[in-house]
Write a protein that holds these residues in place. Structure first.
Motif, mmCIF file in Angstrom:
data_model
loop_
_atom_site.group_PDB
_atom_site.id
_atom_site.type_symbol
_atom_site.label_atom_id
_atom_site.label_comp_id
_atom_site.label_asym_id
_atom_site.label_seq_id
_atom_site.Cartn_x
_atom_site.Cartn_y
_atom_site.Cartn_z
ATOM 1 N N MET B 152 -6.916 2.208 -9.842
ATOM 2 C CA MET B 152 -5.765 3.103 -10.013
ATOM 3 C C MET B 152 -4.442 2.338 -10.145
ATOM 4 O O MET B 152 -4.251 1.623 -11.104
ATOM 5 N N ASP B 153 -3.541 2.461 -9.152
ATOM 6 C CA ASP B 153 -2.222 1.828 -9.285
ATOM 7 C C ASP B 153 -2.235 0.321 -9.061
ATOM 8 O O ASP B 153 -1.297 -0.374 -9.445
ATOM 9 N N GLY B 154 -3.256 -0.214 -8.426
ATOM 10 C CA GLY B 154 -3.345 -1.664 -8.232
ATOM 11 C C GLY B 154 -2.223 -2.244 -7.402
ATOM 12 O O GLY B 154 -1.892 -3.432 -7.528
ATOM 13 N N ALA B 155 -1.626 -1.439 -6.532
ATOM 14 C CA ALA B 155 -0.442 -1.887 -5.790
ATOM 15 C C ALA B 155 -0.782 -2.736 -4.571
ATOM 16 O O ALA B 155 0.030 -3.563 -4.144
ATOM 17 N N ALA B 185 -4.266 -0.263 -15.605
ATOM 18 C CA ALA B 185 -2.991 -0.282 -14.870
ATOM 19 C C ALA B 185 -3.071 -1.233 -13.689
ATOM 20 O O ALA B 185 -2.123 -1.973 -13.399
ATOM 21 N N SER B 189 -0.605 -4.351 -13.358
ATOM 22 C CA SER B 189 0.315 -4.387 -12.220
ATOM 23 C C SER B 189 0.146 -5.691 -11.443
ATOM 24 O O SER B 189 1.130 -6.294 -11.001
#
Ligand SMILES: Nc1ncnc2c1ncn2[C@@H]1O[C@H](COP(=O)(O)O)[C@@H](O)[C@H]1O
Ligand SMILES: Nc1ncnc2c1ncn2[C@@H]1O[C@H](COP(=O)(O)O)[C@@H](O)[C@H]1O
Ligand SMILES: Nc1ncnc2c1ncn2[C@@H]1O[C@H](COP(=O)(O)O)[C@@H](O)[C@H]1O
Ligand SMILES: Nc1ncnc2c1ncn2[C@@H]1O[C@H](COP(=O)(O)O)[C@@H](O)[C@H]1O
Ligand SMILES: [Mg+2]
Ligand SMILES: [Mg+2]
Ligand SMILES: [Mg+2]
Ligand SMILES: [Mg+2]
Ligand SMILES: [Mg+2]
Ligand SMILES: [Mg+2]
Ligand SMILES: [Mg+2]
Ligand SMILES: [Mg+2]
Lengths: 229, 229, 229, 229, 229, 229, 229, 229
Positions: B152-155, B185, B189
């Motif tokens: 998902m966001d790879g944060a 993504a 990221s």
């Protein structure tokens, strides 16, 4: 070629017409600003080309002109213009220093729409400890919506949306080079967020983020208002 | 068509040959596994096709077979094979539950390369408080490198790299739908991280992350070893 | 492998934990649902795999189970669960019939967060006359936020945002084939909107749109509430 | 290096050769224009580089030179050239002011091909009320084809194609920044249209849109012509 | 969930409503077809899912049903329906045999809109000699517009547009593998055409190409008609 | 920082080292050219930055310097250098005038590798009649390989490969704007060719096309040579 | 719908017509094969769908049928067909075992065009020592052109082109997952090669690589032939 | 607008704060550098804009200033600053001369983090013989990690990772034009590597590669250190 700024937009939409300066000639901008000043008492210009700055200042010497660097935005007020104050409260957070110009663009629009704006800058995920205290204060101070501007990895909006119980607007900025650079990775990461309640606008679209946040805050403020009457 | 597994790789590179099961017929996998067992005493298979599972168990009934669901990995040992223990220590962190299969793939490889592996799963940015304590413990326990798996966001890898004073390897997973989905993504990221000391491998490449982390940890462990002699 | 649903999310964030069914085994979903029922009295599951439907109905025979086709969502309530009603009002508009499953996903979440939801379906730009009347009624009925679901050209959210004086959330759907298909053109067109006050979530992310809209509406409703006290 | 402008194209195709100025030296353009003037009595230049403007005016001082800002197009006529008038009628609509240069490029070509051209500019979806009246008039005035130029969200061509009973040609313009910017979202949205009878040309290809519309209108006009005889 | 087919489209737009079968349940398709039959005497279905074929034939046993393989299209007529004949003439050319299903989809729509359609198939650029004769005949036979369907390199529409003095509509098909496969290279090559008078529709959008061509041809035919009266 | 031009490449590979000028300082280019002149008697520079032109002419005043505009290529010869002539024969065809600089780059390299080169320029698919005669002559003149340079739609190489019984090398050029512009559509269309015997090099890589064609022609010529002895 | 296989292609182009099986019905393939057998004595089918295999064997029981697994290719010969032998020599190298099916497709075509083919498989850059000896032998054995098939990183063709003094054709395969997977990174890396004399065909296009290499080798062989007469 | 350089990063992360010069005004850089000098005795600036060079030299005339062309990096030391030496050993290899600036950026950071750095430049796959000897020496000299910088085809890092028994960090550079240019093919090829133990950083991110390599080497060195005590 004639231009048609839309003076009725504020009444119709609750958001003012804004002159998109980037692709316009100085003369066009001046003409549109004059038209909006005449009808609404205020002209807001975003993404002002550098070479238009001085001519515009000259042209509107008789007006109150507010320039907020480094956002490339300008607001011109008729002498008798009084900006409304709605009671809405917006937070604007930036991940890095390079994201500040876009964050400021959002802040200016929200202010012109009558909101109080609190800014917290340069608190990205490379040093999260810097975020915790001011974010906590912001929430305690009854913020209605939070804009989070971030380029590069775009991780900060997801972190904030995981912590704050209000709508968060992700504002990707065109900061970063290489693959996923110029805001692409940031935008995609925000779209892919696994945190609840994060919606996004396009890369560098401070105007869009500011309007959205202010529409939210002003609606809340209006309900609050009614309450206090 | 003949296959040529590379038994000398472990000696030459410090990392074992691994059979990439995905695009191979069951017969091919069995043949390659037999060849590796004969020369090195162990065969490691990744991305094993589901339909090959039972035939392989049948074929290697006489061997110790370790299957670690949900990673689609299998390790087959000769009766007398003794896995070395290098003293290296790896952390493997996952953001969500969906990232666990890929995280496990990395963990298995690192273990087969002789490392001790500590896993911390489901601690993504939607609830960062879950991360702090176990990450602190991991660092105190002298971890040599940390793998962070996230889709998902790879944060999360950026957040961990902002906090931990060791090399971090970002391992994007193919979790997520819509634009930037299937790990895109997440990978972008991580490539755009503003945190220091984060390198990445490709989406779902648990094998690559495991080998890189183990090469680091084993080199550190070897130096430590010399010290304690 | 253990799972960790987050029961505190509703209190912390004002939005409930939601089980993302797509990548999970039936047994995992049941376990997570039981855990959430025990702690919060309700379990919401999105993107439920078709093959999990019957086993889940079996497993929760003793509970009130609400399935809203065609959205692939399920909500399970403890016998004594009472859904709150906040007074927030959300509009959900779809461009075509193919966008309805995603629109419904958004509507369900908003309802579970206590909002009243008004749906207007199949009013896309190929026949704009169908939109005008019900949109006007929606605005008159004091809607707090509007979600507009659209695939293919994604033009409808921009049209609505040009007309309605409330925050609009664009919800692109994976409808459409060829270049820009599967929701890509729709998402990009919404990101490029020239209408004010439109923010977006990712393709098919009805959950995200529903939470964002409900966070807005509930905040407004809360202010209204205070007023009426 | 020699150039070969194609004087027979108008006879063969019903559309004139057009000098693509962008990638040519001033000397090359002059040479090609002279050649076309000698053979056909007219030279049309598109995407003229700014630095070539004055030298071209000098070079063709003895001719009638028509420059239509802001389209970067120039037409040079031999003293005795008489432009034909076919009776075809084209509408050219633009969404924003920034789309006008490309819209004008299309209008010029259609005029040079003998059509009557009606222009309606700055009537995009942020204020659709501006569109309805002039579009209605255009249809009543027996327009044969409509070109709709739009950048950013590219939503206007779909709206027009949903309303007008004639072929519509979508002309995306390179207006817009961020993801899907420079006309990409506009083009994709037009390709994904759910309105009937919309075909497209590439971003900024006013020449292509103008030729297509004029080919349609001229064929209709020719049939009408025969009728009135 | 209710569906709203648009019976007034033919009158309003000159193009009939068409049921997009791909994403619909059989029951939904039957319901929509019945509604259109009741109001207009005809129902056209495109991209019919294979499993819906037999149920639809059963359901409309009392009607004239026309199925044109391999296009996945079906037309159902009320017993007393008489298809109009406008006098318009369309050419449909395909580059390869794999492009025929999409070409046929376009041909069917044009016929349902009253046009005469001439098809020329399998004449791609690997053997251009096959094209010359039938193209010449088509032009002599007063064709009003030509659709050219091509996958892979997409070169044929540019070749035809360089030769034929009528509007050409490029119809890319999803034929081809590797980079630029599934019609992407074909579409891009058509958008980049250096031949005049070529506009395009999206990949596999035979419906869009057919409507556009028929709108052109019918307008020309109507003018011709007036003439002959 | 030192540079290492590779003087042994011609002997080893049959193709000379070529100095890639674009990313180099003038001083670096001079130093590399001197080194190659000393060892091989010739220095070939491609993509020479405009600002390096005059300094290089100054620096090599004592040498024979050949500059072939508009290709941005330069060849410097030692006074006693004699270029070999292999007997290979290459054709270089361009679709438009804008493709000529890249076509010329290919021609120069093939000549420096000893081939005879025949150029046919500006014969693209918008007027195919121009191609037939000179292509026929080229084939009759026993050409060994043909390079076809094309931007925009990139259709010409497929047409030539459908007609000529020799290997064809597609050379896409960065000509064209909008989607698929800068050579992308051209390259993809060539990769997707349905004509036999077309291989490609990257956009604007005249050097690569020239070397490949000359390697083919020289090998054929060498075989011919042996024959005539 | 009729099909038109092109029996004259071999005479015209020096390369036979090949039936692209993938998108065809079994009946269509049989019909085309019969037509080619009647006119040329041989039918070559590539990318044969698995379900067509047995029916085709049945249909051509009276013919010599050659099936070369794992390439999905089939060649059918008339009883009296004698394959020519040109004297051309092609090398086919593969990086991994997964690239072999595509490599074999190229080898088959080159053989059917009369070339001698030497295959060297599974010698990728993870163990370059395996390449050196057989490549040296290939060059000594007077190979005319080399095809190098590689997926994933696509590095091997550049390495071979740096070493071998003959034209090299890069043949990317759809092997690899994650970003740049399915052959994309391999193709791009080959297009970006810094080694001289490498041209490429599309991903998995063994047919195209085989024809290109055979056209080169046959032309050289023909010149050699003349010599020996 | 204030800036917040992070002086505690070195202590916390083992890697110093680095001023990203590219998007900053000269005044901002000076202010941040002064702040870091005051707190840590050293300021490192990367991607310094050319126009800031002289003003910075002026501003820090009283300090030791080290500028390492062509990397656009600058390091400023307080008079009494003593750079630590950790005993870690890093190798930095470049494929071409154009990759040197990025390679140097990595080398500088590793040196500032206390490592010994050995550079081997211009040894790409077009002439692999140049690589073998120095790579062998580097491994013998107990290198702890190797950075390999490469643009264009990006093949060299895979080759090195196939040969060297230490962690390899792939550093793609923005060298190369056409499709896959500006480092895209290089990055993708590295992500797709079939060699073990290669992780990557983003295009041109020498800072990231240097920090990662130095974190590895310093951890090994620290273990070695303890040993020797
Ligand atoms: N349909 C959905 N789309 C996006 N996010 C979702 C969806 N359903 C649930 N989620 C969120 O994703 C998280 C699930 O992560 P996990 O179950 O740990 O893989 C939940 O905590 C939800 O907040
Ligand atoms: N602005 C334009 N956009 C697209 N095509 C154009 C434009 N102007 C001219 N053309 C066409 O492109 C061709 C120019 O090719 P050339 O001048 O040979 O490079 C002309 O024959 C025109 O048909
Ligand atoms: N215009 C060009 N396009 C592609 N490759 C080139 C070009 N000019 C030279 N080269 C090759 O690129 C290499 C230059 O690499 P370097 O100078 O080390 O960066 C040379 O050895 C040539 O083989
Ligand atoms: N050349 C570079 N590439 C990538 N990251 C960098 C580079 N130089 C500095 N940084 C990092 O980026 C951060 C700069 O963020 P800021 O100055 O706040 O915009 C620093 O804290 C560094 O860790
Ligand atoms: Mg900072
Ligand atoms: Mg979770
Ligand atoms: Mg509908
Ligand atoms: Mg406007
Ligand atoms: Mg065919
Ligand atoms: Mg031309
Ligand atoms: Mg192998
Ligand atoms: Mg070099």
């Amino acid at each position: 070629v004639e231009t048609r700024p839309d003076p009725g937009r504020e009444r119709r939409k609750g958001a003012p017409e804004i002159i998109f300066g980037e692709t316009k000639e100085t003369a066009q901008i001046i003409e549109m600003a004059q038209s909006l000043l005449a009808s609404t008492g205020r002209a807001i210009i975003s993404r002002l080309p550098p070479q238009s700055l001085v001519p515009l200042q000259e042209a509107f010497r008789a007006y109150a002109v507010s320039i907020r660097e480094p956002s490339r935005s300008m607001v011109i007020y008729s002498p008798d213009y009084v900006r409304k104050s709605t009671g809405g409260h917006i937070g604007v957070i930036s991940a890095g220093t390079s994201d500040i110009p876009v964050a400021e663009e959002a802040a200016i629009i929200a202010e012109e729409m009558g909101c109080r704006v609190t800014c917290i800058y340069d608190v990205g995920v490379a040093g999260l400890h810097r975020l915790m205290r001011p974010l906590h204060d912001l929430i305690s101070d009854d913020v209605d919506a939070i804009i989070v501007a971030a380029g590069m990895d775009g991780a900060l909006p997801s972190v904030v949306a995981g912590l704050a119980p209000v709508p968060v607007i992700g504002l990707p900025t065109s900061v970063g080079y290489g693959m996923g650079g110029k805001g692409v990775a940031a935008l995609l990461s925000m779209l892919q967020t696994c945190a609840p309640g994060l919606s996004v606008v396009n890369i560098d679209n401070g105007v869009g983020a500011g309007i959205t946040a202010a529409l939210i805050a002003n609606r809340v403020a209006q309900a609050r208002e009614h309450q206090s009457q």
